[in-house]
Each structure stands twice: as C-alpha cells, then as structure tokens.
Write a protein that holds these residues in place. Structure first.
Motif, short mmCIF file in Angstrom:
data_model
loop_
_atom_site.label_atom_id
_atom_site.label_comp_id
_atom_site.label_asym_id
_atom_site.label_seq_id
_atom_site.Cartn_x
_atom_site.Cartn_y
_atom_site.Cartn_z
N MET A 229 0.74 -1.26 -0.13
CA MET A 229 -0.03 -0.01 0.13
C MET A 229 0.85 1.33 -0.14
SD MET A 229 -3.00 0.88 2.71
CE MET A 229 -3.11 -0.97 3.17
N GLU A 230 0.64 2.12 -0.74
CA GLU A 230 1.47 3.63 -1.02
C GLU A 230 0.91 4.56 -0.21
OE1 GLU A 230 1.54 5.64 -4.93
OE2 GLU A 230 0.84 3.79 -5.46
N VAL A 231 1.72 5.32 0.43
CA VAL A 231 1.04 6.46 0.92
C VAL A 231 1.10 7.62 0.06
CG1 VAL A 231 1.37 7.94 2.87
CG2 VAL A 231 2.08 5.82 3.15
N GLU A 232 -0.16 8.17 -0.09
CA GLU A 232 -0.17 9.42 -1.12
C GLU A 232 0.30 10.62 -0.17
OE1 GLU A 232 -3.66 11.28 -3.59
OE2 GLU A 232 -4.16 9.74 -2.00
N LEU A 233 1.55 10.99 -0.78
CA LEU A 233 2.09 12.37 -0.04
C LEU A 233 1.52 13.56 -0.40
CD1 LEU A 233 5.88 11.31 -0.18
CD2 LEU A 233 4.32 11.79 1.92
N CYS A 234 0.95 13.68 -1.77
CA CYS A 234 0.29 15.13 -1.90
C CYS A 234 -1.33 14.87 -2.14
CB CYS A 234 0.96 15.91 -3.02
SG CYS A 234 1.00 14.99 -4.56
N PRO A 235 -1.98 15.05 -0.89
CA PRO A 235 -3.59 14.77 -1.16
C PRO A 235 -4.03 15.82 -1.94
CG PRO A 235 -2.56 15.86 0.89
CD PRO A 235 -1.60 15.66 0.36
N ILE A 236 -5.12 15.06 -2.75
CA ILE A 236 -5.67 15.94 -3.73
C ILE A 236 -7.02 16.46 -3.19
CG2 ILE A 236 -6.75 15.98 -5.99
CD1 ILE A 236 -4.50 13.55 -6.48
N LEU A 237 -7.35 17.65 -3.08
CA LEU A 237 -8.58 18.12 -2.53
C LEU A 237 -9.24 18.80 -3.79
CD1 LEU A 237 -7.55 20.08 0.50
CD2 LEU A 237 -8.34 17.85 0.55
N ARG A 238 -10.81 18.56 -3.82
CA ARG A 238 -11.50 19.28 -4.76
C ARG A 238 -11.25 20.81 -4.70
NH1 ARG A 238 -17.15 16.69 -3.58
NH2 ARG A 238 -16.56 16.93 -1.64
N SER A 239 -11.51 21.44 -5.46
CA SER A 239 -11.12 23.01 -5.50
C SER A 239 -12.19 23.41 -4.39
CB SER A 239 -11.38 23.64 -6.76
OG SER A 239 -12.61 23.47 -7.48
N PHE A 240 -11.72 24.21 -3.66
CA PHE A 240 -12.62 24.78 -2.69
C PHE A 240 -12.66 26.48 -2.54
CE2 PHE A 240 -9.02 25.78 0.58
CZ PHE A 240 -7.88 24.48 -0.07
#
Lengths: 217, 243
Positions: free
Chosen positions: A1-12
C-alpha cells in the motif's frame, strides 16, 4: 500500500460576511458540497443554559430538506466539541454562542465542509480562539487506496470513511469521526494525509482573511 | 528581541493561533534584560509567548502598545468607552439599556447631570442615551453613567427628537472616531450634519432635512467596504448632485 504524499482536494472556496444579520457568517464550498454558516454571539443566554464560567455554545445543523434527525444531532455534537476546544469561551462567561449550519448542497465530505464553514464564520465573528481548525475527510476504497475529500459516489464505494478536525498550531487531531473498518496502519496513514492536506486549507484561510482586510490596510 | 519580532509583522494580517515567541536579550554580565510590552485586544500572554486570538491587522502605538484591529459586528463592553444605548426598561431607580452586548447595561437615574432624588431625569422607555461605561468586565453586569467624574454631562445624556440611528461594524466605528478621520473630513464637505458615534457600532445622524440625513446615513454605511479612492469618487458624485 502506498502512502499518498500530496493529497488531492477538490477545488474549494469561501466567502465571509455573506449575511447581514448574524455577527459572523461564511459560506464554504468544496467541489459541489456547499455549506452556509452563521454565528450569533456573545449574546444573552437562557438561565437554564447558563454556564457560570464560560460561554454556552449551541450548534444547529439545518438539512437541505426536512427536519434535523439523529445523524444531524451526532454531527452537531462533533462540531460543538471541536469548536469548544478551539474557542476561548472563558472570556465570555454567562453568554451564548450560536452556530447555525445550513446545507446548501451535499456532494460528499459534508462533515469536513461543516467544520471549515464553522471555522470561517467564527473567524468572521471575531470570537477569541486559541487556534483555528479545519476538517478533512478521507475515504479508503476496496483496493485500500486513500482518497481525500471524496464525493458522494466515492463515499458509497468506500470501505471506510474517516473525518478529522485538525488544529492549526500543532496540526494535531482535535476530533475524529469514522465509519467502516480499517486497520491501525490505515488510520495512521489517513491522519498523516489529513495533516498534510490541512496545510493547504490553513493557507487558504490566511489568504482569504488577508483579502478581506486588504481594503482597510 | 521582543520589539523586532513584532515590528516586522505590524500592519500584517494575523490569525488566531499565531504565536510570537521571544528570545530575551542577554546583556554582557549575563543578566536577562526584560522588555515590557502591552497587549491590547486580540493578544494574550501565554507564558513567555504572545498568542493571537482574533483575526485582523496587527497595530502598534509608541512606545510598546500592540493590538489587533478587527472587523467585527458584536460589541463587547469595555470600561470607559462611550456608547449609544436604547432604554428598554425602567425599574425602580435604574434604567436597563440595550447597548448590543451580551447583557443589558444598567443606568442609575442619579447618573445624570443635575439629577437628585427629588429631581428625576426625564427618561422614557425607547429613548436613546449617549453614555459611558463605568463598570464593564466579563464577570459583572455592565453599568453606564451619563456624567463625567466632575458631575457634568460633557455631551452625554438623552437624545432629543428626530435624527436617525443605524448600526455599522465596529471596525468602521473606530475608523470614524480616529483623530483626523478621512471619512469624517470627506463627509463634512458635503452637508452640515450632526453625527454621534458610539463605540458599540451605533451611529446617530441628524442633518438639515430628512433627505440629507438619509443620504449621510447611507454614505456612512457604504464606507464599510470601500477604498479611499472609491469613497472620494462616490462623495464627489453626491456633491455634484447626481447619485
């Protein structure tokens, strides 16, 4: 399992001081999820709800349609306890603070959006706070991938759903609300991802407050 | 160093949770040279650190006064501040006055110029008063007076008939009350008018005619979110007579 380092947020996005009557108000939009928050206070308090050494905080969630149910009540409590931890309510004893959250549209990560709207409204009201907070929702799908800020569709397909409130000073978890099953390792990964994602939101808070004060600098 | 750490943040926007920590300068003989600063609204001391607890702009006044200038709507009473209140009840020897805070303030009938037990001031429910806080802290009921320490009215007391009362944000009120306020200077050029500004966000205006009163009131309200250039452009249009 890989750790996502740059989380993607929807535009807010967010707008402060949107309502004229409340002492503080804000709208917060995350993707297609949108919440409107209003804060009243410090105002007069009912004798039955008076606390002699701090302010009484009341959180009300208004769903898009129908009356608030048990689910709303549970979320109200999560938000109230987070706000109470961040607010310096001892500075306004025997007064009431009321936070109203109106759902405009729900497309997933609603609890996180409530928290973000609440924080923006509290900033707008100028209530004394020891730190800011933000909400991040993580979904773990059947392949074990962590999705930050999921939509309703992604939430439905997920195996577990975790929402954290993160404080702005130490980036610590103030509140967590989870659904589904996950391992300890996955929990720790979700927290790490949320802490990383919180930085983006806190930077956004700072930029939007800066914009607000730009005219009177 | 305490001053220098703060200095490069003056005029900047700060948010709750921002912390200023200081390294005290050590003099040659090894003793720590302490420096005093005074924390105004929005700043709290937490051990050796200063904690920001309100969002707004960090302001500084010589020699060592620091505070946060924030735009908020709800008033919190502070001792010595002058406010406009609405009398909401008369009970025995005190009046209850709504000043927009979390609790109604009390105003003694003896706290008016020339008032005695025999000679009661003529105050009715619904009247406006311009008064000053003599007691205001978080643990006690706030108390107003309409006299200064010499027993003189000094501009305070019950408002006369007509005039117009409206509410603005506390940030705008402070800008109106600042010495040499640009907004007031610009307004003075338009119409001769009487303006009373309470620290609680209430503004009372009276001009020659009702129409002029309303124009002045609307102009003050519109100053909330305008830059100096925008304001001057608007005022110029009003002065030219085309709104």
């Amino acid at each position: 399992m890989e750790v996502e380092l740059c989380p993607i947020l929807r535009s807010f996005g967010s707008e402060q001081n949107v309502l004229s009557r409340p002492d503080g108000s804000a709208s917060f939009v995350q993707g297609d999820t949108s919440v409107l928050a209003g804060v009243y206070g410090p105002a007069e308090v009912k004798v039955s709800k008076e606390i002699y050494d701090r302010a009484t905080l009341e959180v009300v969630i208004q769903p898009k349609v129908g009356l608030p149910s048990v689910r709303e009540r549970a979320r109200e409590q999560c938000i109230r306890e987070t706000c109470e931890a961040a607010l310096l309510s001892t500075l306004h004893p025997r007064s009431s603070l009321t936070l109203i959250l109106q759902v405009v549209h729900d497309d997933g990560s609603l609890l996180a959006c409530y928290l973000n709207a609440a924080c923006m409204a509290l900033i707008d009201a100028g209530l004394p706070m020891s730190s800011l907070f933000c909400g991040i929702t993580c979904a773990i799908n059947t392949e074990g991938q962590i999705i930050t800020d999921p939509s309703v569709q992604q939430e439905k397909e997920s195996r577990a759903l975790l929402t954290f409130a993160i404080d702005s000073v130490e980036r610590k978890v103030m509140m967590s609300s989870t659904k589904g099953s996950f391992s300890v390792k996955e929990l720790q990964q979700c927290i790490a991802v949320s802490q990383k994602a919180s930085e983006e939101i806190f930077q956004f808070y700072r930029d939007s407050v800066k914009r607000r004060y730009s005219k009177i600098m | 160093m305490m001053q220098s750490c703060f200095k490069n943040k003056i005029g900047d926007v700060v948010l709750p949770g921002d912390i200023f920590s200081f390294e005290l300068p050590v003099t040659e003989d090894g003793s720590v040279k302490a420096e005093k600063i005074i924390c105004g609204p929005g700043l709290r001391r937490n051990g050796d650190e200063v904690l920001v607890c309100k969002s707004g702009i960090l302001r500084h006044k010589q020699p060592n006064l620091y505070w946060i200038d924030s735009q908020q709507k709800r008033y919190v009473p502070a001792k010595g501040e002058s406010v406009i209140g609405i009398v909401t009840a008369k009970s025995g020897d005190i009046f209850k006055v709504d000043v927009g805070g979390s609790e109604q303030a009390s105003l003694s009938y003896l706290a008016f110029e020339g008032a005695t037990k025999r000679n009661r001031p003529n105050v009715q429910v619904g009247d406006l008063v311009y008064a000053q806080f003599i007691i205001a802290n978080k643990d006690m009921e706030p108390e107003l007076v309409c006299i200064d320490s010499n027993g003189k009215a000094n501009g305070m007391g019950v408002f006369g008939a007509d005039g117009f009362l409206f509410k603005v944000s506390l940030g705008l009120v402070r800008r109106l009350l600042a010495p040499q306020s640009e907004i007031v200077k610009d307004l003075e050029k338009l119409f001769p008018s009487e303006i009373v500004v309470g620290m609680n966000g209430c503004v009372w205006v009276k001009a020659k005619t009702v129409q002029q009163t309303l124009i002045v009131a609307n102009l003050i309200e519109s100053c909330e979110n305008m830059t100096a250039q925008q304001r001057q452009a608007l005022f110029k249009r009003v002065a030219d007579g085309n709104l």
